[in-house]
Design a protein around this motif. Structure first.
Motif, PDB file in Angstrom:
ATOM      1  N   TYR A   1     -74.568 -26.486  51.519  1.00 29.27           N
ATOM      2  CA  TYR A   1     -73.850 -26.861  50.302  1.00 29.27           C
ATOM      3  C   TYR A   1     -73.252 -28.251  50.420  1.00 29.27           C
ATOM      4  O   TYR A   1     -72.754 -28.628  51.483  1.00 29.27           O
ATOM      5  CB  TYR A   1     -72.726 -25.856  50.022  1.00 29.27           C
TER       6      TYR A   1
ATOM      7  N   ARG B   1     -70.415 -20.287  46.052  1.00 31.50           N
ATOM      8  CA  ARG B   1     -71.794 -20.320  46.558  1.00 31.50           C
ATOM      9  C   ARG B   1     -72.802 -19.952  45.471  1.00 31.50           C
ATOM     10  O   ARG B   1     -73.795 -20.654  45.277  1.00 31.50           O
ATOM     11  CB  ARG B   1     -71.941 -19.367  47.750  1.00 31.50           C
TER      12      ARG B   1
ATOM     13  N   GLN C   1     -75.636 -22.295  43.768  1.00 30.14           N
ATOM     14  CA  GLN C   1     -77.039 -21.906  43.887  1.00 30.14           C
ATOM     15  C   GLN C   1     -77.721 -21.838  42.524  1.00 30.14           C
ATOM     16  O   GLN C   1     -78.886 -22.214  42.382  1.00 30.14           O
ATOM     17  CB  GLN C   1     -77.160 -20.553  44.586  1.00 30.14           C
TER      18      GLN C   1
ATOM     19  N   LYS D   1     -81.647 -25.025  49.732  1.00 32.43           N
ATOM     20  CA  LYS D   1     -82.210 -23.938  50.530  1.00 32.43           C
ATOM     21  C   LYS D   1     -82.721 -24.539  51.838  1.00 32.43           C
ATOM     22  O   LYS D   1     -83.553 -25.443  51.826  1.00 32.43           O
ATOM     23  CB  LYS D   1     -83.337 -23.251  49.773  1.00 32.43           C
ATOM     24  N   THR D   2     -82.191 -24.064  52.954  1.00 38.95           N
ATOM     25  CA  THR D   2     -82.559 -24.636  54.250  1.00 38.95           C
ATOM     26  C   THR D   2     -83.631 -23.839  54.969  1.00 38.95           C
ATOM     27  O   THR D   2     -84.289 -24.356  55.859  1.00 38.95           O
ATOM     28  CB  THR D   2     -81.321 -24.735  55.174  1.00 38.95           C
ATOM     29  N   ASP D   3     -83.784 -22.584  54.605  1.00 38.36           N
ATOM     30  CA  ASP D   3     -84.766 -21.733  55.268  1.00 38.36           C
ATOM     31  C   ASP D   3     -85.331 -20.762  54.242  1.00 38.36           C
ATOM     32  O   ASP D   3     -84.650 -19.820  53.834  1.00 38.36           O
ATOM     33  CB  ASP D   3     -84.098 -20.980  56.423  1.00 38.36           C
ATOM     34  N   GLU D   4     -86.544 -21.006  53.823  1.00 38.24           N
ATOM     35  CA  GLU D   4     -87.173 -20.211  52.760  1.00 38.24           C
ATOM     36  C   GLU D   4     -87.249 -18.726  53.119  1.00 38.24           C
ATOM     37  O   GLU D   4     -87.002 -17.867  52.285  1.00 38.24           O
ATOM     38  CB  GLU D   4     -88.583 -20.744  52.478  1.00 38.24           C
TER      39      GLU D   4
ATOM     40  N   LYS E   1     -83.531 -17.354  53.204  1.00 39.38           N
ATOM     41  CA  LYS E   1     -82.743 -17.692  52.021  1.00 39.38           C
ATOM     42  C   LYS E   1     -81.360 -18.231  52.397  1.00 39.38           C
ATOM     43  O   LYS E   1     -80.362 -17.897  51.774  1.00 39.38           O
ATOM     44  CB  LYS E   1     -82.632 -16.500  51.076  1.00 39.38           C
ATOM     45  N   GLN E   2     -81.318 -19.074  53.408  1.00 38.61           N
ATOM     46  CA  GLN E   2     -80.067 -19.716  53.795  1.00 38.61           C
ATOM     47  C   GLN E   2     -79.899 -21.011  53.011  1.00 38.61           C
ATOM     48  O   GLN E   2     -80.875 -21.687  52.700  1.00 38.61           O
ATOM     49  CB  GLN E   2     -80.046 -19.997  55.292  1.00 38.61           C
ATOM     50  N   TYR E   3     -78.645 -21.339  52.702  1.00 42.94           N
ATOM     51  CA  TYR E   3     -78.340 -22.521  51.922  1.00 42.94           C
ATOM     52  C   TYR E   3     -77.366 -23.422  52.663  1.00 42.94           C
ATOM     53  O   TYR E   3     -76.550 -22.961  53.451  1.00 42.94           O
ATOM     54  CB  TYR E   3     -77.696 -22.130  50.586  1.00 42.94           C
TER      55      TYR E   3
END
Length: 83
Positions: free
Chosen positions: A60, A35, A39, A50-53, A56-58
């Motif tokens: 992959y 991960r 990143q 990055k799915t949610d600023e 900080k969710q990602y």
């Protein structure tokens, strides 16, 4: 004719996204290693989006072909390294 003969044994060459856990198992590393490497752009076989600023969710994506090339893994080999 055995239908499985033409199907790759490897999850790397089945045409689907490779999970972080599967990539970690193949490389003998932790999922966190994969991960963070994705990143930071340090691992050349996938990307982290990055799915949610605010949280900080990602999400992959790991390319099966690029991971196979990077690790030297053949689709005819069996993965025996436990994780």
């Amino acid at each position: 004719m055995n239908k499985n003969y033409d199907q790759p044994k490897s999850p790397l060459l089945n045409g689907k996204n490779i999970s972080v856990n599967e990539a970690a198992r193949i490389m003998g590393k932790s999922p966190m290693f994969i991960r963070i490497g994705l990143q930071k752009g340090l691992l050349p076989f996938g990307v982290a989006f990055k799915t949610d600023e605010s949280h900080k969710q990602y999400d992959y994506y790991i390319s099966p072909l690029l991971l196979a090339e990077y690790t030297g893994y053949s689709d005819r080999e069996e993965i025996t390294t436990p994780f």
